[in-house]
Design an enzyme around this catalytic site. Structure first.
Site, PDB file in Angstrom:
ATOM      1  N   CYS A   1       0.814  -1.225   0.000  1.00 54.91           N
ATOM      2  CA  CYS A   1       0.000   0.000   0.000  1.00 54.91           C
ATOM      3  C   CYS A   1       0.847   1.275   0.000  1.00 54.91           C
ATOM      4  CB  CYS A   1      -0.952   0.010   1.189  1.00 54.91           C
ATOM      5  SG  CYS A   1      -2.098  -1.374   1.136  1.00 54.91           S
TER       6      CYS A   1
ATOM      7  N   HIS B   1      -3.554   7.379   1.919  1.00 57.94           N
ATOM      8  CA  HIS B   1      -3.900   6.024   1.486  1.00 57.94           C
ATOM      9  C   HIS B   1      -5.302   5.716   2.002  1.00 57.94           C
ATOM     10  CE1 HIS B   1      -3.981   1.851   0.711  1.00 57.94           C
ATOM     11  NE2 HIS B   1      -3.822   1.487   1.965  1.00 57.94           N
TER      12      HIS B   1
ATOM     13  N   ASN C   1     -10.067  -0.104  -0.621  1.00 56.65           N
ATOM     14  CA  ASN C   1      -8.608  -0.012  -0.520  1.00 56.65           C
ATOM     15  C   ASN C   1      -7.990  -0.584  -1.799  1.00 56.65           C
ATOM     16  OD1 ASN C   1      -5.905  -0.333   0.065  1.00 56.65           O
ATOM     17  ND2 ASN C   1      -6.231  -1.189   2.107  1.00 56.65           N
TER      18      ASN C   1
END
Ligand code: UT7
Length: 319
Positions: free
Chosen positions: A114, A246, A276
């Protein structure tokens, strides 16, 4: 004058198929109510046959090049952040290069899950300031749906697919990337990982996560790395126009903003629409906010991310 890597164009791409929480509730024991309350997620896009990490990345790059008014042939560096490459090798960045019709340039992938886009951006920034490249495509692209265990409700509802890209140009001046900060702590491998790989099981594996433990680390690490990057640039929280975080969980975004004393209106939030998307989430959110007119040329923007490894990082840039 200082030579800097300046973000001169952004682009993004999403798979056509959009899946709601209600759709997922038909497959696993979950509910729209639980997902919205615990994560803020309402929808995610899921890649279908023919849509891969490199095709989404290529689409995002074409849009970013167009926005920057830069020809593909001018690109001398491509860095693609991904944990879901088309193949174990070669790097998906080389597939993007070929699809864009670029005969020769530096092209490689970065694996920091990520945080991958922040890692890729920082490497590209260093290479540009060192004179190793002048025009770079930095991409985050993922097809996490392909490494999800669709029977595991604790992970499969959280992720989606997509891509985002920026064009970086070497420019003299006050705009561009002002500072970056990167971190990793490999002791936390067991909290967020894929249970397979070429050198261990010989399989691709599926995502496994101890969510609540990751959550605790995320808020602490993200608040501290944002403070670190602002200090490096001799700036304060009040100087920030926008934070592009994020997009893992709306509660993480809120808690991090609160910890730093940042008003929620300055935080770009797309987790409700995209879930996500790992390395893609920051450049996807950045592109959305640039295109809808919120983020403008001259704004001071902080990008941040945290993910498997653990890895985490932040970047402060004047657009
Ligand atoms: O991108 C990389 C970084 N990743 C992250 O930052 C993710 C960080 N973690 C999170 O976002 C949150 O921890 C989650 C959204 C993953 C989970 O939220 P939580 O509030 O920490 O819930 P929990 O894991 O403590 O689970 C609470 C309950 C459990 O039931 P019991 O044991 O209390 O009876 C779970 O089994 O919720 C249950 N649960 C679900 N229920 C309905 C877990 N997943 C689901 C689900 N639907 N999909």
């Amino acid at each position: 004058m200082t030579l800097r890597a300046r973000i001169v164009g952004t682009g993004s791409a999403l798979p056509k198929t959009r899946v709601s929480n209600e759709d997922l509730a038909q497959r696993v024991d979950t509910s729209d109510e639980w997902i919205v309350a615990r994560t803020g997620i309402r929808f995610r896009h899921i890649a279908q046959d023919g849509e891969t990490t490199s095709t989404l990345a290529t689409d995002a790059c074409q849009k970013a090049l167009k926005a920057a008014n830069v020809e593909a042939g001018e690109v001398d560096l491509i860095i693609l952040a991904t944990a879901t490459p088309d193949q174990t090798f070669p790097a998906s960045a080389t597939k993007v290069q070929a699809a864009l019709g670029i005969d020769d340039c530096i092209a490689f992938d970065v694996a920091a899950v990520c945080s991958g886009f922040l890692y890729a951006l920082s490497v590209a920034d260093s290479m540009i300031r060192a004179g190793a490249a002048r025009t770079a495509l930095v991409i985050g692209s993922e097809t996490f749906s392909r490494i999800l265990d669709w029977e595991d409700r604790t992970t499969c509802v959280l992720f989606g697919d997509g891509a985002g890209a920026v064009v970086l140009r070497a420019e003299e001046g006050e705009s561009g990337i002002l500072a970056t900060a990167l971190h990793a702590d490999g002791r936390h491998n067991g909290l967020l990982y894929v249970d397979g790989g070429p050198s261990t099981t010989g399989t691709v594996g599926k995502v496994r996560m101890k969510g609540s433990e990751v959550f605790r680390h995320a808020v602490t690490n993200l608040a501290s790395v944002m403070k670190e990057v602002l200090d490096k640039a001799s700036l304060g929280t009040d100087d920030i126009d926008w934070v592009v975080p994020h997009q893992a969980n709306a509660r993480i975004l809120d808690a991090t903003a609160r910890k730093l004393g940042l008003p929620a209106e300055k935080v770009i939030m797309t987790v409700d629409q995209h879930a996500n998307t790992s390395a893609a989430s920051v450049p996807l959110a950045l592109d959305l906010a640039v295109r809808d007119g919120r983020i403008k040329s001259g704004d001071l923007v902080v990008l941040e991310a945290m993910g498997g490894g653990f890895t985490w990082g932040a970047c402060v840039a004047r657009l």
